[in-house]
Design a protein around this motif. Structure first.
Motif, short mmCIF file in Angstrom:
data_model
loop_
_atom_site.label_atom_id
_atom_site.label_comp_id
_atom_site.label_asym_id
_atom_site.label_seq_id
_atom_site.Cartn_x
_atom_site.Cartn_y
_atom_site.Cartn_z
N UNK A 30 8.71 -15.22 23.55
CA UNK A 30 7.47 -14.68 23.26
C UNK A 30 6.94 -13.62 24.20
N UNK A 31 7.13 -13.63 25.10
CA UNK A 31 6.68 -12.62 26.25
C UNK A 31 7.30 -11.23 25.93
N UNK A 58 -0.82 -16.75 21.24
CA UNK A 58 0.05 -16.27 21.73
C UNK A 58 -0.11 -15.25 22.81
N UNK A 59 -0.88 -14.41 22.62
CA UNK A 59 -1.13 -13.40 23.53
C UNK A 59 -1.64 -13.91 25.03
N UNK A 99 -1.09 -12.70 10.81
CA UNK A 99 -0.20 -13.80 10.67
C UNK A 99 -0.08 -14.89 11.85
N UNK A 100 -0.77 -14.33 13.06
CA UNK A 100 -0.70 -15.00 14.34
C UNK A 100 0.24 -14.97 15.15
N UNK A 101 1.09 -13.76 14.92
CA UNK A 101 2.06 -13.43 15.70
C UNK A 101 1.66 -12.41 16.89
N UNK A 120 12.70 -15.44 17.04
CA UNK A 120 12.91 -16.50 17.77
C UNK A 120 13.97 -17.34 17.46
N UNK A 121 13.67 -17.91 16.02
CA UNK A 121 14.43 -18.90 15.43
C UNK A 121 15.85 -18.47 15.12
#
Length: 217
Positions: A165-166, A201-202, A123-125, A174-175
Motif C-alpha cells: 500500500x505504501x 489507506x492514506x 473507489x477508495x484506493x 496487490x492481489x
C-alpha cells in the motif's frame, strides 16, 4: 452512478480546465465549484459530492483547514478529499494528508492522470506517495508513531499488504503481486486500517512512513 465532484480553487482558469476535462468523462459529474476553502462545508452539505478536488493554498481558508472542517462536519460519511498542488514537496500538502485528505494531485499532471486520480480516490484506493512526501513523512516520524504501529499487532500478511500500500499499489495490483483474490486483499486492508486506527489507506501509509515501518527510499 457517476462520481460527483466539487471543484475548489481560487484560480478560475484551473477550475474551468478541470471542469472541461472531468465532464468529458461519462462516469464523472462536476456538481459545483468554489473559489475558497470557507465555502466547502456549506457546498458539501448541499451537493453531497463523492470527491472534493481542492487547492491546498487558498485565501480565507486553505486546503488543510478546509479538510479538517469537512471531516468535523461529516464524521460518518465524508466525501473523499483530493488536494491539488503545484509542487509535490509542498509541506501544505503533507499537512493536508495528515489532516485527513485522501490523496493529492499535481496541477501539471497529464489529463489522463487527473481523471485516474479522481476515479481512484472515489473507489477508495490510494495514490502513489512520491519520494518528496515520503521524506517529509520520515521527518515527522517519532517514537510515539513507532510504538503505535508496534502495538497494532499486524500479522505477517497484513504487514506485507501495508508495505505494498505504501508503494501506491491498488487492491488489484496487490492481489496480483501476492497471487490472492482482490476480496482477500480488501479484507487484509480493512484489518490494517482497523488495527492502526486509520481512517483510510492514506492515513495508514502515513503511519507506515512516520513510524519507520517503511523506509522513504
Amino acid at each position: 452512478m457517476p462520481v460527483s465532484v466539487l471543484l475548489v480553487d481560487d484560480e478560475p482558469l484551473v477550475r474551468a480546465g478541470l471542469r472541461v476535462l472531468l465532464e468529458a468523462q461519462p462516469d464523472i459529474d462536476v456538481v459545483g465549484e468554489a473559489a475558497d476553502g470557507a465555502s466547502v462545508v456549506p457546498l458539501v452539505r448541499r451537493l453531497r459530492p463523492d470527491v472534493v478536488a481542492m487547492d491546498v493554498r487558498m485565501p480565507l481558508l486553505d486546503g488543510i483547514d478546509a479538510t479538517r472542517a469537512v471531516l468535523r462536519a461529516f464524521p460518518e460519511d465524508p466525501p473523499k478529499i483530493l488536494v491539488i498542488t503545484t509542487f509535490e514537496n509542498d509541506e501544505y500538502v503533507y499537512e493536508a494528508l495528515r489532516a485527513g485528505a485522501d490523496g493529492f494531485l499535481l496541477k501539471r499532471a497529464r489529463p489522463a492522470e487527473i481523471v485516474n486520480a479522481v476515479r481512484l480516490i472515489a473507489a477508495g484506493d490510494s495514490l502513489l506517495f512520491p519520494a518528496a512526501l515520503r521524506s517529509l513523512a520520515a521527518e515527522y516520524g517519532n517514537a510515539q508513531a513507532r510504538k503505535g504501529l508496534e502495538r497494532a499487532g499486524l500479522t505477517d500478511r497484513e504487514s506485507e499488504v501495508l508495505r505494498l500500500m505504501a508503494r501506491g499499489l491498488t487492491n488489484a495490483e496487490i492481489a496480483a503481486r501476492l497471487v490472492v483474490s482482490p476480496e482477500t486483499v480488501k479484507s487484509h486492508v480493512s484489518g490494517v486500517l482497523a488495527k492502526l486506527g486509520a481512517r483510510d489507506r492514506t492515513q495508514a501509509v502515513i503511519a507506515a512512513y512516520e513510524s519507520g515501518f517503511v523506509a522513504p527510499n
